[in-house]
Design a protein around this motif. Structure first.
Motif, PDB file in Angstrom:
ATOM      1  N   LEU A 189      -7.051  -1.780   6.321  1.00  0.00           N
ATOM      2  CA  LEU A 189      -5.790  -1.061   6.488  1.00  0.00           C
ATOM      3  C   LEU A 189      -4.765  -1.892   7.250  1.00  0.00           C
ATOM      4  O   LEU A 189      -3.571  -1.922   6.896  1.00  0.00           O
ATOM      5  CB  LEU A 189      -6.044   0.263   7.217  1.00  0.00           C
ATOM      6  CG  LEU A 189      -6.883   1.309   6.472  1.00  0.00           C
ATOM      7  CD1 LEU A 189      -7.115   2.532   7.357  1.00  0.00           C
ATOM      8  CD2 LEU A 189      -6.205   1.724   5.180  1.00  0.00           C
ATOM      9  N   TRP A 190      -5.211  -2.602   8.282  1.00  0.00           N
ATOM     10  CA  TRP A 190      -4.297  -3.454   9.030  1.00  0.00           C
ATOM     11  C   TRP A 190      -3.825  -4.633   8.188  1.00  0.00           C
ATOM     12  O   TRP A 190      -2.659  -5.053   8.299  1.00  0.00           O
ATOM     13  CB  TRP A 190      -4.967  -3.946  10.307  1.00  0.00           C
ATOM     14  CG  TRP A 190      -5.019  -2.918  11.396  1.00  0.00           C
ATOM     15  CD1 TRP A 190      -6.102  -2.215  11.816  1.00  0.00           C
ATOM     16  CD2 TRP A 190      -3.918  -2.463  12.186  1.00  0.00           C
ATOM     17  NE1 TRP A 190      -5.774  -1.344  12.825  1.00  0.00           N
ATOM     18  CE2 TRP A 190      -4.428  -1.477  13.074  1.00  0.00           C
ATOM     19  CE3 TRP A 190      -2.566  -2.781  12.235  1.00  0.00           C
ATOM     20  CZ2 TRP A 190      -3.612  -0.832  13.994  1.00  0.00           C
ATOM     21  CZ3 TRP A 190      -1.754  -2.118  13.162  1.00  0.00           C
ATOM     22  CH2 TRP A 190      -2.282  -1.163  14.024  1.00  0.00           C
ATOM     23  N   VAL A 191      -4.695  -5.170   7.350  1.00  0.00           N
ATOM     24  CA  VAL A 191      -4.284  -6.251   6.445  1.00  0.00           C
ATOM     25  C   VAL A 191      -3.229  -5.757   5.476  1.00  0.00           C
ATOM     26  O   VAL A 191      -2.237  -6.451   5.179  1.00  0.00           O
ATOM     27  CB  VAL A 191      -5.515  -6.809   5.696  1.00  0.00           C
ATOM     28  CG1 VAL A 191      -5.088  -7.734   4.565  1.00  0.00           C
ATOM     29  CG2 VAL A 191      -6.410  -7.574   6.657  1.00  0.00           C
ATOM     30  N   GLY A 192      -3.407  -4.531   4.948  1.00  0.00           N
ATOM     31  CA  GLY A 192      -2.401  -3.967   4.055  1.00  0.00           C
ATOM     32  C   GLY A 192      -1.063  -3.793   4.744  1.00  0.00           C
ATOM     33  O   GLY A 192      -0.003  -4.081   4.162  1.00  0.00           O
ATOM     34  N   SER A 225       4.504  -5.673   5.619  1.00  0.00           N
ATOM     35  CA  SER A 225       5.519  -6.173   6.551  1.00  0.00           C
ATOM     36  C   SER A 225       6.006  -7.553   6.142  1.00  0.00           C
ATOM     37  O   SER A 225       7.214  -7.854   6.190  1.00  0.00           O
ATOM     38  CB  SER A 225       4.947  -6.212   7.971  1.00  0.00           C
ATOM     39  OG  SER A 225       4.518  -4.919   8.373  1.00  0.00           O
ATOM     40  N   THR A 226       5.076  -8.405   5.732  1.00  0.00           N
ATOM     41  CA  THR A 226       5.451  -9.751   5.276  1.00  0.00           C
ATOM     42  C   THR A 226       6.334  -9.677   4.037  1.00  0.00           C
ATOM     43  O   THR A 226       7.328 -10.409   3.903  1.00  0.00           O
ATOM     44  CB  THR A 226       4.189 -10.567   4.976  1.00  0.00           C
ATOM     45  OG1 THR A 226       3.372 -10.618   6.154  1.00  0.00           O
ATOM     46  CG2 THR A 226       4.546 -11.975   4.551  1.00  0.00           C
ATOM     47  N   GLN A 227       5.983  -8.784   3.112  1.00  0.00           N
ATOM     48  CA  GLN A 227       6.790  -8.627   1.904  1.00  0.00           C
ATOM     49  C   GLN A 227       8.205  -8.141   2.242  1.00  0.00           C
ATOM     50  O   GLN A 227       9.190  -8.646   1.694  1.00  0.00           O
ATOM     51  CB  GLN A 227       6.121  -7.655   0.958  1.00  0.00           C
ATOM     52  CG  GLN A 227       6.928  -7.338  -0.293  1.00  0.00           C
ATOM     53  CD  GLN A 227       6.234  -6.325  -1.192  1.00  0.00           C
ATOM     54  OE1 GLN A 227       5.113  -6.554  -1.635  1.00  0.00           O
ATOM     55  NE2 GLN A 227       6.883  -5.204  -1.438  1.00  0.00           N
ATOM     56  N   GLY A 228       8.291  -7.159   3.139  1.00  0.00           N
ATOM     57  CA  GLY A 228       9.616  -6.667   3.529  1.00  0.00           C
ATOM     58  C   GLY A 228      10.445  -7.744   4.213  1.00  0.00           C
ATOM     59  O   GLY A 228      11.648  -7.887   3.940  1.00  0.00           O
ATOM     60  N   GLY A 229       9.803  -8.505   5.097  1.00  0.00           N
ATOM     61  CA  GLY A 229      10.539  -9.582   5.767  1.00  0.00           C
ATOM     62  C   GLY A 229      10.988 -10.665   4.797  1.00  0.00           C
ATOM     63  O   GLY A 229      12.112 -11.191   4.907  1.00  0.00           O
TER      64      GLY A 229
END
Length: 223
Positions: free
Chosen positions: A108-111, A116-120
């Motif tokens: 879940l934390w990896v997801g 977050s990486t995708q949004g950034g």
């Protein structure tokens, strides 16, 4: 019978002796005439059945306590045996469940990190590298791809992609995979748990006040 009809095997002896009959032995017929006996009236037969029923009830009443004590002892021994067999399985299950829960939490934390990486990355490409006119089609296809992924999840699992349900499904996946590696017999564990619940329910029914002929406690409103 005297008129040549065969008598059924289920015929009672007292009924057979009410009339004359023939006994065939080695193809030889012997006429039998039983002594004259007063036939039982229906009222007398009813009284005999009532007496038999009363004797049966008295026997049950006198031996009920011994039967209950013996049955309770058997159930307690069964409970002890089942709990003894379940103890190592419960400990193994707790370890496997903790490991599966830790893996699920990491997933879940990896997801969350990937989202977050995708949004950034999309924000960086929109404001610093390209413009919104160029990134708008990209975000559209990313959204459409996510919708296709959720639909594929529904096709494969026949369930909606709801976060708690998806978490529980992944937890069970890790649990069964870990159980297989550590040779944890899930079917045997479930069978022992069902037997334990059944034995506890039987013991609870045996200890009911009505069965033990104890006074039933009144249930107050405060309870």
């Amino acid at each position: 019978s005297a008129d040549g009809n065969k008598v059924s095997d289920a015929t009672l002896m007292e009924v057979l002796l009410m009339n004359d009959f023939k006994l065939v032995i080695n193809n030889t017929a012997y006429s039998v005439s039983p002594p004259v006996k007063d036939k039982l009236s229906s009222e007398h037969a009813t009284e005999v059945e009532d007496i038999k029923s009363l004797v049966h009830r008295l026997f049950v009443a006198l031996h009920l306590e011994d039967h209950q004590i013996r049955k309770e002892r058997e159930l307690l021994q069964k409970l002890d045996r089942l709990k003894e067999e379940l103890l190592p399985l419960e400990q193994m299950k707790a370890r496997i469940l903790d490991s599966a829960d830790a893996k699920t939490s990491r997933l879940l934390w990896v997801g969350l990190a990937l989202m977050s990486t995708q949004g950034g990355a999309l924000a960086w490409l929109t404001w610093w590298v390209y413009s919104w006119d160029i990134m708008e089609p990209v975000t559209y296809f990313i959204t459409y791809g996510s919708a296709m992924a959720f639909y594929a999840y529904f096709v494969l699992t026949k369930q909606d992609y709801i976060y708690p349900d998806a978490k529980d499904r992944q937890l069970l996946h890790y649990f069964y995979r870990k159980s297989k590696k550590q040779h944890f017999n899930v079917e045997r564990y479930n069978k022992l748990k069902e037997d334990l619940a059944e034995a506890e329910e039987s013991l609870r029914r045996l200890r009911q006040p009505l069965r033990l002929r104890l006074p039933i406690r009144e249930i107050s409103d405060k309870d």
